[in-house]
Design an enzyme around this catalytic site. Structure first.
Site, PDB file in Angstrom:
ATOM      1  N   GLY A 139       0.859  -1.188   0.000  1.00 29.66           N
ATOM      2  CA  GLY A 139       0.000   0.000   0.000  1.00 29.66           C
ATOM      3  C   GLY A 139       0.887   1.227   0.000  1.00 29.66           C
ATOM      4  N   PRO A 182      11.778  27.831  -8.973  1.00 30.55           N
ATOM      5  CG  PRO A 182      11.499  29.557 -10.548  1.00 30.55           C
ATOM      6  CD  PRO A 182      12.541  28.637  -9.939  1.00 30.55           C
ATOM      7  CB  VAL A 217       8.362   8.771  -0.385  1.00 30.44           C
ATOM      8  CG1 VAL A 217       9.295   7.703   0.088  1.00 30.44           C
ATOM      9  CG2 VAL A 217       7.358   8.233  -1.389  1.00 30.44           C
ATOM     10  CE  LYS A 267       7.930  22.028  -3.844  1.00 31.02           C
ATOM     11  NZ  LYS A 267       8.368  20.637  -3.909  1.00 31.02           N
ATOM     12  CB  ALA A 325       4.292   3.541  -4.654  1.00 26.11           C
ATOM     13  CB  THR A 356      12.112  13.589  -8.098  1.00 22.68           C
ATOM     14  OG1 THR A 356      13.107  13.123  -7.179  1.00 22.68           O
ATOM     15  CG2 THR A 356      12.589  14.852  -8.759  1.00 22.68           C
ATOM     16  CB  SER A 387       1.117  -6.438   6.025  1.00 21.81           C
ATOM     17  OG  SER A 387       1.249  -6.665   7.406  1.00 21.81           O
ATOM     18  CG  LEU A 391      10.515   4.337  -1.930  1.00 22.73           C
ATOM     19  CD1 LEU A 391      10.400   4.305  -0.413  1.00 22.73           C
ATOM     20  CD2 LEU A 391      11.534   5.365  -2.371  1.00 22.73           C
ATOM     21  CB  ILE A 434       4.935  12.148  -5.394  1.00 21.53           C
ATOM     22  CG1 ILE A 434       4.753  11.654  -3.952  1.00 21.53           C
ATOM     23  CG2 ILE A 434       3.601  12.243  -6.106  1.00 21.53           C
ATOM     24  CD1 ILE A 434       3.777  12.465  -3.122  1.00 21.53           C
TER      25      ILE A 434
END
Lengths: 506, 448
Positions: free
Chosen positions: A16, A100, A51, A82, A19, A346, A43, A335, A348
């Site tokens: 889960g 930016p 992340v 952001k 990702a 970077t 689990s 990951l 996501i």
């Protein structure tokens, strides 16, 4: 002619977290109507890394594909806006610049704006480059409003800083309401087809076997399928990006909700600050060859702006990626496929790219080698271009600590060495269409870290110096006026239904 | 090597030097001087180029300037002699056809055809939606600006130009005081330290000091063997006597296979690094790809653009040369795969055409063909020179029919799809009926 072969129907997502649930929600939304049966196995006993609390503007496209309303997302995930990332102390101690989500300046002539800026800079006739960028000026004043298309303002974009755990939980709801089946349990065995070697099922502690045609490995650093099962080699990039540990800890907000993420260079690494509505996410990334764990943890705790919300959590990692992210009938997303430190938010985005490339190449009846090759080509390109950009932050420094001197001296990818020389000698910027970081990003880091062009495009010399000065002044003034005219970021958050700012919901 | 570049010397045939010198002159800073050395003109030839080519944009040229340079406008062209059945292919540059819920139209059509058990009719079904090709075939002509919010916005008009007339227009229009014209049938290069070209000596004895030599003199391909980008498929075609020429044609310009015995015997070639030291080889001096798709003219214009982007700031021009060489390699890769596509996909039965089919295909083209054939997807690469829709049209017309489609297309309700496709088709047909004829368009341009 008709198509009779059996379609790929059963998709199993292992893991889960951000990702896994981003993948599940996207597949359910975009391919759910094609007869896919999607099962996600996770689990509760296994924690997630969670992340990427800071995102890039590409997340807006992803949300839009999923039919997500931004306002609702902001409320559900305690999000803030952001407009970029502030880098403090990266060139020399005391330096500061913002990378930016926008552009610099506007068209002056046939050369690019940075060439005209470089010419004026050489004569001491120009403001810092950041003052020619609307999102930077707005961010520095804590202001924001969504871009609108009346054509008179410099274009810009925005992203979000959100609670990745809340985002994943919300996507989990969306995915399950779209038909994704969640199975709770720890995976104890992976079955493979004896002839093809493809994964045929994963077995849980309770004995249940979950069969699939396509498996998506979102198991995080463990890389249960792509690594442990299929033994796909991991390409270690730590000779270019040697930071290998991090501590993460939330704290109370000290009052600064500035619409940007902050990355502050420290003695042997750097510290992030991500302001959300209800807390600030903090972390310190460092290299254990230069900083021991205790000193690093102390450095992080000494630099928190408010009361800490939990004990610091340590992460250990190696930067790099799998030599193939799609192997056999397994695609690694997040990951499990690779890790690049979160310096430019970077994580996501790489998840998102992995998902969207998979959707575009999603197999019908059989997995074609050509599709696997293409997926891996696209992801390789993305990883490598991000890698070069991240390395630039480390090598372009003038700091005195041992770690930073070592960073300056370390070998770098040839592609990056050329890019630095191109900019320093002639203000030339990378020229590619596909890649997360386009010229504005490179300009930000080069100039922000004191890589200043010695020369520029000679076409920038075609304009009279006084005229150039007037044009630059006019651009600067317009941007300053437009920034001041924006509402405060906090006001925007409040109108967007923020639960925590201005004391609400505390 | 310190100091500013100062002087640029451009030398070559008339048709080749003016597209370069004309662009340089339009963007030149006052401290740079350009000496243009005209050598004898080569045989006149035609080029078919997009009206919105970046080169013309950089010059500030639109339709009226191109018309003043003698251009004839068209919406498409014919590719002749590539199919076993002798049928010509009509190609028309085009913006993306309307997408349905974000999915490309050909993906939707493939799904509809599969569901109807009519995949063998997919090309026919697709052709009905090929708005630009249909407009070209039916002798229509318009500009995207004539209907920015209508299907006309998809049109990709082309300018058919005589290269000598184009060069004359650029020569006439060049009034920059720092451009100096010379004529010389022959020149000699005097090199100094490190093989740097210091002086260009003209046949009449005049000597020109140079910071950068831009050399457009046609190069003998055999002299480039040690420093060349391999072009195996194009070399096979040339060695088997297959070459193309562009004819003005009516109603559409056409690329024809040259009759045997008339083909250009010079081997296709492309230098790997045309900028060495301060000697930059451009256009015919750096590469010769093919007459097909006006590839050689496109190469020259791309080189001119790349040169102004890489104008040297100083006499040490290492970084400019490296960037130019990288851009050149990318342009050659894109042009070579574009030309190779119809050759690799030819369906002719003669031995020489079979030999071309058997030649190694450029890697990017192989990827495009594989992906399109497998699933109707078209990968894109840096430095694209034709748009996505043109590739789709070309592959479909060359008989590459997708074996599968994007799986997202299966999620649509067939009845909704029928309605959406019907609406799109009706809009295209309606617009097609309203477009002016070529003659009406020509009269409009003539009126200014």
């Amino acid at each position: 002619m008709t198509e009779r072969a059996q379609a790929i129907r059963n998709v199993v997502i292992v893991g889960g977290g951000t990702a896994g649930w981003m993948t599940a929600a996207a597949l359910a939304r975009l391919l759910g109507g094609t007869g896919l049966a999607i099962t996600l196995v996770e689990s509760a006993a296994i924690g997630t890394v969670g992340v990427g609390e800071a995102t890039l503007p590409q997340i807006r496209r992803f949300n839009s594909l999923l039919g997500i309303d931004e306002r609702e997302m902001m409320a559900r995930t305690a999000a803030t806006i952001k407009l970029g990332i502030e880098f403090r102390d990266w060139g020399r101690v005391g330096d500061s610049y913002i990378h930016p989500f926008g552009r610099f300046g506007q068209e002056i002539g046939p050369a690019s704006f940075v060439d005209y800026w470089a010419r004026a800079h050489a004569r001491g006739m120009v403001a810092p480059i950041g003052q020619y960028c609307l999102p930077i000026m707005a961010a520095m004043q804590g202001r924001f409003e969504p871009p609108h298309g009346n054509g008179t303002r410099q274009p810009y974009d925005y992203a979000f800083q959100f609670d990745a755990g809340l985002y994943a939980a919300w996507l989990s709801e969306l995915a399950q309401s779209a038909g994704v089946v969640r199975r709770e349990g720890r995976i104890v065995d992976v079955a493979r087809n004896s002839e093809s070697g493809a994964i045929s099922a994963v077995s849980l502690e309770d004995g249940a076997a979950i069969r699939g045609d396509l498996f998506i490995d979102c198991s995080g650093f463990r890389a249960l399928l792509i690594g442990e099962t299929l033994e796909t080699p991991f390409e270690d990039w730590s000779h270019w990006l040697p930071c290998n540990r991090a501590f993460a800890v939330p704290c109370a907000n000290g009052g600064d909700y500035g619409p940007y993420t902050r990355a502050t260079a420290r003695a042997a690494g750097w510290q992030w600050r991500i302001p959300l509505q209800h807390r600030v996410g903090n972390g310190l990334v460092y290299c254990d060859a230069f900083w021991d764990d205790m000193d690093a943890a102390e450095a992080l705790m000494a630099n928190l702006e408010g009361e800490r919300g939990a004990e610091p959590r340590q992460l250990r990692f190696t930067t790099g990626r799998r030599s193939a992210l799609w192997r056999s009938n397994c695609v690694a997303i997040g990951l499990a496929g690779g890790f690049l430190e979160p310096l430019e938010s970077t994580s996501i985005d790489l998840i998102q790219s992995g998902i969207l490339n998979l959707v575009e190449l999603f197999p019908h009846t059989a997995i074609e080698e050509a599709d696997r090759r293409e997926y891996n080509r696209l992801m390789d390109l993305e990883f490598e271009r991000i890698r070069d950009f991240l390395v630039l932050h480390y090598v372009a420094n003038q700091r005195e600590e041992e770690f930073w001197r070592a960073m300056r001296a370390m070998p770098m990818p040839d592609s990056l060495a050329d890019r630095i020389e191109d900019f320093r000698e002639r203000a030339m910027l990378p020229d590619y269409a596909d890649g997360l970081f386009q010229p504005v990003s490179w300009i930000s880091v080069f100039l922000g870290q004191n890589v200043v062009p010695r020369r520029w495009d000679p076409r920038a010399d075609a304009i009279d110096a006084d005229e150039l000065g007037k044009r630059l002044t006019a651009i600067h003034g317009k941007i300053a006026d437009d920034a001041v005219a924006m509402p405060l970021h906090l006001d925007f958050l409040e109108r967007a239904g923020a639960r925590y700012v201005y004391g609400a919901g505390q | 090597m310190r100091g500013e570049c100062g002087t640029i010397v451009v030398v070559g045939g008339y048709e080749d030097i003016w597209p370069v010198a004309g662009l340089l002159a339009s963007q030149l800073p006052p401290h740079l001087t350009v000496h243009v050395i005209e050598q004898s003109a080569s045989a006149s030839s035609l080029a078919l180029l997009p009206v919105d080519d970046r080169y013309f944009g950089a010059l500030g040229w639109g339709v009226s300037e191109l018309a003043a340079a003698g251009a004839r406008f068209t919406l498409g062209f014919v590719l002749d002699g590539l199919r076993r059945d002798g049928k010509p292919i009509v190609a028309a540059p085009s913006g993306d056809l309307p997408a349905i819920a974000g999915l490309a139209l050909h993906q939707i059509l493939r799904r509809v055809a599969a569901q109807a058990g009519a995949l063998d009719r997919l090309a026919e079904l697709y052709h009905g939606f090929s708005f630009c090709a249909r407009a070209a075939e039916s002798g229509k002509m318009a500009l995207p600006a004539d209907g920015p919010d209508t299907p006309l916005a998809m049109l990709g008009p082309l300018a058919l130009l005589d290269r000598a007339t184009l060069a004359e227009a650029l020569d006439r229009g060049c009034a920059a005081p720092n451009v100096v014209r010379h004529t010389a049938s022959a020149i000699a290069l005097e090199r100094g330290e490190g093989e740097v070209v210091g002086t260009v000596r003209l046949a009449g004895g005049e000597r020109l000091e140079t910071g950068l030599l831009v050399d457009l003199r046609t190069l003998d391909p055999d002299s480039a063997r040690g420093d060349a980008i391999p072009l195996p498929l194009l070399e096979t075609a040339q060695s088997r006597g297959i070459a193309f020429e562009l004819r003005a044609g009516q109603p559409l310009p056409a690329y024809h296979v040259k009759p045997r015995g008339e083909w250009d015997r010079s081997r296709p070639f492309a230098l790997a690094a045309p900028w060495q030291g301060n000697h930059l080889r451009l256009g015919p001096a750096a590469g010769q790809i093919s007459g097909l798709f006006s590839a050689d003219s496109r190469l020259l214009l791309a080189h001119a653009l790349d040169l102004v982007q890489c104008l040297p700031a100083m006499r040490d021009m290492t970084v400019e040369a490296r960037r130019f060489n990288a851009l050149h390699a990318r342009t050659i890769e894109r042009l070579a795969e574009l030309v190779a596509a119809p050759l690799a996909l030819n369906t002719r039965s003669e031995q020489e055409w079979q030999a071309v089919r058997a030649s190694p295909v450029p890697e990017a083209l192989r990827l495009r063909i594989d992906q399109f054939r497998n699933r109707g997807r078209l990968p894109e690469f840096d430095g694209e020179i034709v748009d996505r829709q043109f590739w789709i049209d070309l592959l479909m017309a060359s008989g590459v029919v997708p074996r599968s489609h994007d799986r997202r297309a299966d999620a649509f309700d067939p009845r909704q799809l029928d309605r959406a496709l019907g609406t799109v088709r009706a809009q295209l047909d309606q617009t097609l009926r309203e477009i002016s004829s070529q003659a009406e368009f020509d009269a409009r341009i003539a009126r200014g």
